[in-house]
Design a protein around this motif. Structure first.
Motif, PDB file in Angstrom:
ATOM      1  N   UNK A  42       0.832  -1.210   0.000  1.00  0.00           N
ATOM      2  CA  UNK A  42       0.000   0.000   0.000  1.00  0.00           C
ATOM      3  C   UNK A  42       0.865   1.258   0.000  1.00  0.00           C
ATOM      4  N   UNK A  43       1.971   1.241   0.755  1.00  0.00           N
ATOM      5  CA  UNK A  43       2.892   2.383   0.784  1.00  0.00           C
ATOM      6  C   UNK A  43       3.501   2.604  -0.595  1.00  0.00           C
ATOM      7  N   UNK A  44       3.904   1.521  -1.256  1.00  0.00           N
ATOM      8  CA  UNK A  44       4.484   1.653  -2.596  1.00  0.00           C
ATOM      9  C   UNK A  44       3.462   2.192  -3.589  1.00  0.00           C
ATOM     10  N   UNK A  45       2.243   1.690  -3.516  1.00  0.00           N
ATOM     11  CA  UNK A  45       1.182   2.156  -4.420  1.00  0.00           C
ATOM     12  C   UNK A  45       0.901   3.650  -4.201  1.00  0.00           C
ATOM     13  N   UNK A  46       0.837   4.050  -2.935  1.00  0.00           N
ATOM     14  CA  UNK A  46       0.551   5.452  -2.630  1.00  0.00           C
ATOM     15  C   UNK A  46       1.691   6.354  -3.095  1.00  0.00           C
ATOM     16  N   UNK A  47       2.923   5.909  -2.917  1.00  0.00           N
ATOM     17  CA  UNK A  47       4.068   6.697  -3.394  1.00  0.00           C
ATOM     18  C   UNK A  47       4.032   6.828  -4.910  1.00  0.00           C
ATOM     19  N   UNK A  48       3.689   5.746  -5.608  1.00  0.00           N
ATOM     20  CA  UNK A  48       3.598   5.805  -7.072  1.00  0.00           C
ATOM     21  C   UNK A  48       2.422   6.666  -7.536  1.00  0.00           C
ATOM     22  N   UNK A  49       1.360   6.682  -6.765  1.00  0.00           N
ATOM     23  CA  UNK A  49       0.215   7.536  -7.103  1.00  0.00           C
ATOM     24  C   UNK A  49       0.615   9.005  -7.032  1.00  0.00           C
ATOM     25  N   UNK A  50       1.314   9.376  -5.965  1.00  0.00           N
ATOM     26  CA  UNK A  50       1.699  10.770  -5.773  1.00  0.00           C
ATOM     27  C   UNK A  50       2.916  11.186  -6.598  1.00  0.00           C
ATOM     28  N   UNK A  51       3.814  10.254  -6.837  1.00  0.00           N
ATOM     29  CA  UNK A  51       5.080  10.565  -7.507  1.00  0.00           C
ATOM     30  C   UNK A  51       5.388   9.516  -8.580  1.00  0.00           C
ATOM     31  N   UNK A  52       4.652   9.528  -9.687  1.00  0.00           N
ATOM     32  CA  UNK A  52       4.939   8.548 -10.736  1.00  0.00           C
ATOM     33  C   UNK A  52       6.362   8.730 -11.269  1.00  0.00           C
ATOM     34  N   UNK A  93     -11.457  11.167  -8.276  1.00  0.00           N
ATOM     35  CA  UNK A  93     -11.131   9.751  -8.099  1.00  0.00           C
ATOM     36  C   UNK A  93     -10.596   9.409  -6.713  1.00  0.00           C
ATOM     37  N   UNK A  94      -9.994  10.401  -6.032  1.00  0.00           N
ATOM     38  CA  UNK A  94      -9.322  10.136  -4.767  1.00  0.00           C
ATOM     39  C   UNK A  94      -9.782  11.118  -3.695  1.00  0.00           C
ATOM     40  N   UNK A  95     -10.089  10.598  -2.517  1.00  0.00           N
ATOM     41  CA  UNK A  95     -10.370  11.463  -1.369  1.00  0.00           C
ATOM     42  C   UNK A  95      -9.038  12.017  -0.872  1.00  0.00           C
ATOM     43  N   UNK A  96      -8.997  13.279  -0.552  1.00  0.00           N
ATOM     44  CA  UNK A  96      -7.762  13.935  -0.093  1.00  0.00           C
ATOM     45  C   UNK A  96      -6.583  13.553  -0.989  1.00  0.00           C
ATOM     46  N   UNK A  97      -6.659  13.888  -2.279  1.00  0.00           N
ATOM     47  CA  UNK A  97      -5.680  13.388  -3.242  1.00  0.00           C
ATOM     48  C   UNK A  97      -4.245  13.859  -3.044  1.00  0.00           C
ATOM     49  N   UNK A  98      -4.027  14.947  -2.330  1.00  0.00           N
ATOM     50  CA  UNK A  98      -2.666  15.433  -2.127  1.00  0.00           C
ATOM     51  C   UNK A  98      -2.024  14.885  -0.856  1.00  0.00           C
ATOM     52  N   UNK A  99      -2.770  14.108  -0.094  1.00  0.00           N
ATOM     53  CA  UNK A  99      -2.277  13.555   1.164  1.00  0.00           C
ATOM     54  C   UNK A  99      -1.698  12.156   0.950  1.00  0.00           C
ATOM     55  N   UNK A 100      -0.617  11.863   1.656  1.00  0.00           N
ATOM     56  CA  UNK A 100       0.007  10.535   1.636  1.00  0.00           C
ATOM     57  C   UNK A 100      -0.754   9.644   2.607  1.00  0.00           C
ATOM     58  N   UNK A 101      -1.603   8.772   2.061  1.00  0.00           N
ATOM     59  CA  UNK A 101      -2.456   7.903   2.863  1.00  0.00           C
ATOM     60  C   UNK A 101      -2.421   6.488   2.298  1.00  0.00           C
ATOM     61  N   UNK A 102      -1.421   5.710   2.651  1.00  0.00           N
ATOM     62  CA  UNK A 102      -1.322   4.343   2.118  1.00  0.00           C
ATOM     63  C   UNK A 102      -2.547   3.483   2.422  1.00  0.00           C
ATOM     64  N   UNK A 107      -7.725  -3.130   2.160  1.00  0.00           N
ATOM     65  CA  UNK A 107      -9.142  -3.503   2.181  1.00  0.00           C
ATOM     66  C   UNK A 107      -9.885  -2.715   3.246  1.00  0.00           C
ATOM     67  N   UNK A 108      -9.255  -2.494   4.411  1.00  0.00           N
ATOM     68  CA  UNK A 108      -9.899  -1.751   5.490  1.00  0.00           C
ATOM     69  C   UNK A 108     -10.068  -0.271   5.163  1.00  0.00           C
ATOM     70  N   UNK A 109      -9.325   0.227   4.179  1.00  0.00           N
ATOM     71  CA  UNK A 109      -9.421   1.628   3.787  1.00  0.00           C
ATOM     72  C   UNK A 109     -10.179   1.821   2.485  1.00  0.00           C
ATOM     73  N   UNK A 110     -10.898   0.783   2.043  1.00  0.00           N
ATOM     74  CA  UNK A 110     -11.674   0.868   0.810  1.00  0.00           C
ATOM     75  C   UNK A 110     -10.920   0.407  -0.419  1.00  0.00           C
ATOM     76  N   UNK A 111      -9.706  -0.096  -0.247  1.00  0.00           N
ATOM     77  CA  UNK A 111      -8.906  -0.518  -1.383  1.00  0.00           C
ATOM     78  C   UNK A 111      -8.962  -1.997  -1.667  1.00  0.00           C
ATOM     79  N   UNK A 112     -10.022  -2.669  -1.276  1.00  0.00           N
ATOM     80  CA  UNK A 112     -10.136  -4.097  -1.484  1.00  0.00           C
ATOM     81  C   UNK A 112     -10.034  -4.424  -2.976  1.00  0.00           C
ATOM     82  N   UNK A 113      -9.054  -5.218  -3.329  1.00  0.00           N
ATOM     83  CA  UNK A 113      -8.868  -5.611  -4.717  1.00  0.00           C
ATOM     84  C   UNK A 113      -8.169  -4.578  -5.568  1.00  0.00           C
ATOM     85  N   UNK A 114      -7.720  -3.477  -4.976  1.00  0.00           N
ATOM     86  CA  UNK A 114      -7.037  -2.449  -5.747  1.00  0.00           C
ATOM     87  C   UNK A 114      -5.606  -2.906  -6.018  1.00  0.00           C
ATOM     88  N   UNK A 115      -5.252  -2.931  -7.275  1.00  0.00           N
ATOM     89  CA  UNK A 115      -3.891  -3.286  -7.673  1.00  0.00           C
ATOM     90  C   UNK A 115      -3.470  -2.330  -8.768  1.00  0.00           C
TER      91      UNK A 115
END
Length: 176
Positions: A42-52, A93-102, A107-115
């Motif tokens: 989740x941390x890696x995904x969030x970092x890639x979301x914010x900093x491709x 598409x994203x709640x609080x899109x500028x915040x780092x929120x892994x 699944x507990x944060x609504x990302x169930x099945x997100x890849x």
């Protein structure tokens, strides 16, 4: 790593997960361990979301594509540019899109099945695409994610990372 330095609570949560998966006496985090580290992923995904890793992806609309913009079909041959950071920070598409929120990728944060494959369009809506999307997705995505996970896990496991002060402080703002 810069995000982990800025968010010591996240860094500590990753460290706790590593210790829970591999134990405190293991020599290193191995490839087989990475699949069991959901928070690290989740941390890696969030970092890639914010900093491709690249600022934009450029594609040409092909005759078999059905690209629609403002109700009009985009003509085959048109060059389309996707600003990846803007896509990853889209407020629709994203709640609080500028915040780092892994947690958004757990699944507990609504990302169930997100890849990465799912967020890059295999399920219809493209929400982020740090490795491109669709049939032109980077073939090295799996290897890149494996190496990112391996390096970050071992760096966090071996060292406690803190931010320098003053001119040496981490600046996560893009510099163009």
């Amino acid at each position: 790593m810069a995000n982990l330095v800025k968010h010591l609570d996240v860094q500590e949560a990753v460290r706790r997960e590593i210790e829970a998966v591999v134990g405190v006496d293991a020599d290193e985090v191995g490839e087989e361990d990475l699949g069991r580290m959901q928070y690290l992923n989740a941390v890696l995904m969030e970092a890639l979301r914010l900093h491709p890793s690249v600022p934009t992806v450029v594609r040409q609309v092909m005759p078999e594509d059905h690209v629609v913009l403002d109700g009009q079909r985009v003509t085959a041959g048109t060059i389309v540019q996707f600003p990846l950071e803007r896509l990853g920070r889209d407020k629709t598409s994203w709640a609080d899109p500028d915040e780092f929120q892994p947690e958004r990728f757990l699944a507990s944060g609504g990302g169930n099945g997100v890849s990465l494959v799912a967020v890059a369009g295999s399920a219809g809506e493209i929400r982020m695409m740090p490795f491109g999307a669709g049939r032109r997705m980077c073939p090295g995505m799996g290897v890149a994610m494996l190496h990112l996970g391996y390096f970050v896990a071992n760096l966090v496991r071996e060292f406690e990372w803190t931010e320098a002060e003053g001119d040496m402080a981490i600046d996560l703002e893009p510099h163009v």
